[in-house]
Write a protein that holds these residues in place. Sequence first.
Motif, mmCIF file in Angstrom:
data_model
loop_
_atom_site.group_PDB
_atom_site.id
_atom_site.type_symbol
_atom_site.label_atom_id
_atom_site.label_comp_id
_atom_site.label_asym_id
_atom_site.label_seq_id
_atom_site.Cartn_x
_atom_site.Cartn_y
_atom_site.Cartn_z
ATOM 1 N N LEU A 75 56.750 41.305 33.098
ATOM 2 C CA LEU A 75 56.076 42.168 34.079
ATOM 3 C C LEU A 75 54.600 41.798 34.207
ATOM 4 O O LEU A 75 54.022 41.891 35.289
ATOM 5 N N THR A 76 54.004 41.360 33.111
ATOM 6 C CA THR A 76 52.612 40.913 33.148
ATOM 7 C C THR A 76 52.487 39.668 34.014
ATOM 8 O O THR A 76 51.529 39.523 34.778
ATOM 9 N N ALA A 77 53.448 38.762 33.926
ATOM 10 C CA ALA A 77 53.445 37.575 34.786
ATOM 11 C C ALA A 77 53.457 37.971 36.255
ATOM 12 O O ALA A 77 52.724 37.390 37.069
ATOM 13 N N LEU A 78 54.248 38.969 36.612
ATOM 14 C CA LEU A 78 54.299 39.413 38.010
ATOM 15 C C LEU A 78 52.954 39.986 38.449
ATOM 16 O O LEU A 78 52.496 39.731 39.571
ATOM 17 N N GLY A 79 52.306 40.740 37.574
ATOM 18 C CA GLY A 79 50.987 41.281 37.896
ATOM 19 C C GLY A 79 49.951 40.186 38.076
ATOM 20 O O GLY A 79 49.112 40.237 38.981
ATOM 21 N N ILE A 80 50.013 39.170 37.220
ATOM 22 C CA ILE A 80 49.094 38.042 37.335
ATOM 23 C C ILE A 80 49.346 37.282 38.634
ATOM 24 O O ILE A 80 48.405 36.926 39.354
ATOM 25 N N LEU A 81 50.602 37.036 38.953
ATOM 26 C CA LEU A 81 50.925 36.348 40.210
ATOM 27 C C LEU A 81 50.421 37.150 41.409
ATOM 28 O O LEU A 81 49.910 36.579 42.377
ATOM 29 N N ALA A 82 50.549 38.464 41.353
ATOM 30 C CA ALA A 82 50.060 39.307 42.449
ATOM 31 C C ALA A 82 48.542 39.198 42.580
ATOM 32 O O ALA A 82 48.017 39.074 43.691
ATOM 33 N N SER A 83 47.831 39.227 41.455
ATOM 34 C CA SER A 83 46.373 39.081 41.505
ATOM 35 C C SER A 83 45.972 37.711 42.035
ATOM 36 O O SER A 83 45.028 37.588 42.824
ATOM 37 N N LEU A 84 46.691 36.672 41.590
ATOM 38 C CA LEU A 84 46.412 35.328 42.101
ATOM 39 C C LEU A 84 46.655 35.248 43.602
ATOM 40 O O LEU A 84 45.853 34.671 44.344
ATOM 41 N N GLN A 85 47.741 35.838 44.059
ATOM 42 C CA GLN A 85 48.048 35.802 45.487
ATOM 43 C C GLN A 85 46.937 36.485 46.295
ATOM 44 O O GLN A 85 46.519 35.979 47.335
ATOM 45 N N ARG A 86 46.439 37.614 45.809
ATOM 46 C CA ARG A 86 45.350 38.295 46.513
ATOM 47 C C ARG A 86 44.077 37.448 46.513
ATOM 48 O O ARG A 86 43.314 37.466 47.473
ATOM 49 N N ALA A 87 43.833 36.692 45.437
ATOM 50 C CA ALA A 87 42.603 35.909 45.315
ATOM 51 C C ALA A 87 42.655 34.577 46.052
ATOM 52 O O ALA A 87 41.648 34.147 46.622
ATOM 53 N N ILE A 88 43.812 33.911 46.058
ATOM 54 C CA ILE A 88 43.881 32.548 46.625
ATOM 55 C C ILE A 88 44.761 32.447 47.860
ATOM 56 O O ILE A 88 44.842 31.399 48.481
ATOM 57 N N GLY A 89 45.460 33.537 48.184
ATOM 58 C CA GLY A 89 46.299 33.535 49.374
ATOM 59 C C GLY A 89 47.715 33.076 49.107
ATOM 60 O O GLY A 89 48.620 33.881 49.047
ATOM 61 N N ASP A 90 47.905 31.800 48.901
ATOM 62 C CA ASP A 90 49.237 31.210 48.788
ATOM 63 C C ASP A 90 49.481 30.745 47.354
ATOM 64 O O ASP A 90 48.748 29.888 46.844
ATOM 65 N N LEU A 91 50.509 31.270 46.718
ATOM 66 C CA LEU A 91 50.831 30.887 45.340
ATOM 67 C C LEU A 91 51.245 29.426 45.228
ATOM 68 O O LEU A 91 51.216 28.857 44.136
ATOM 69 N N ASP A 92 51.622 28.810 46.325
ATOM 70 C CA ASP A 92 51.942 27.380 46.317
ATOM 71 C C ASP A 92 50.694 26.517 46.115
ATOM 72 O O ASP A 92 50.807 25.323 45.850
ATOM 73 N N ARG A 93 49.496 27.102 46.230
ATOM 74 C CA ARG A 93 48.254 26.359 45.971
ATOM 75 C C ARG A 93 48.090 26.020 44.496
ATOM 76 O O ARG A 93 47.281 25.166 44.143
ATOM 77 N N ILE A 94 48.842 26.686 43.626
ATOM 78 C CA ILE A 94 48.736 26.422 42.190
ATOM 79 C C ILE A 94 49.443 25.107 41.895
ATOM 80 O O ILE A 94 50.645 24.976 42.099
ATOM 81 N N THR A 95 48.662 24.120 41.423
ATOM 82 C CA THR A 95 49.220 22.811 41.108
ATOM 83 C C THR A 95 49.524 22.672 39.620
ATOM 84 O O THR A 95 50.297 21.797 39.233
#
Length: 161
Positions: A75-95
Motif C-alpha cells: 500500500l505504501t508503494a501505491l501511495g508513493i506512485l500516486a505522489s510521483l504521478q502528481r509530481a512528474i505527470g507520467d509514471l512512464d517517465r521513471i527510467t
Amino acid sequence: MSRIESKLQSLGLVLPPPLAMPPGVVLPFPWVRVVGRRALISGHGPQARDGRIAQPLGKVGRDLTGEQGYEAARLTALGILASLQRAIGDLDRITAWVRVFGMVNVAPGFNRTPAVINGFSDLILQLYGPDAGAHARSAIGVAELPFDIPVEIEGEVELAA
C-alpha cells in the motif's frame, strides 16, 4: 493511459488521493522533490484507497503479522506512485528505481524486515520489470514510526529527460 497505469488497472490496483493528514498536522516538505533527472521521495506510509492512513496500525510482530506488514508495504508503494504521478505527470517517465529505504515498526525480536519491505519491492518489480524496477535497498526495524504506522518507505528514482 500510460503503460504503468495500464498495468495497475490490470492488477485491480488504484492510486490513492493525497494523504489526508490527521487534524492539526502540517508537513513542511514536499512528498516528492524533483532535482534535474532525479525525484527524491519523502517517507510515505500505507494509504487506504480514500487517502487516509491505512489500517491496521502498530508493530509488526505484535499488532500485525509479517503478511500484514507486507501488505502495508505494498500500500505504501501505491501511495508513493500516486505522489510521483502528481509530481512528474507520467509514471512512464521513471527510467530507474535507484534506491529504496524501508523502515518497519517492529516488536522486540521481529527481524524479518526484508520480507516486509518485499511488499514494496515486489510490486515495483512487477510494474517496472527487472531493469528499471531493480533498486538498491535497505530494510530496517525501528522502535516507533509516526502515527504508529507499521511501515515507512522513502526512495529515489531517475527520470527520462
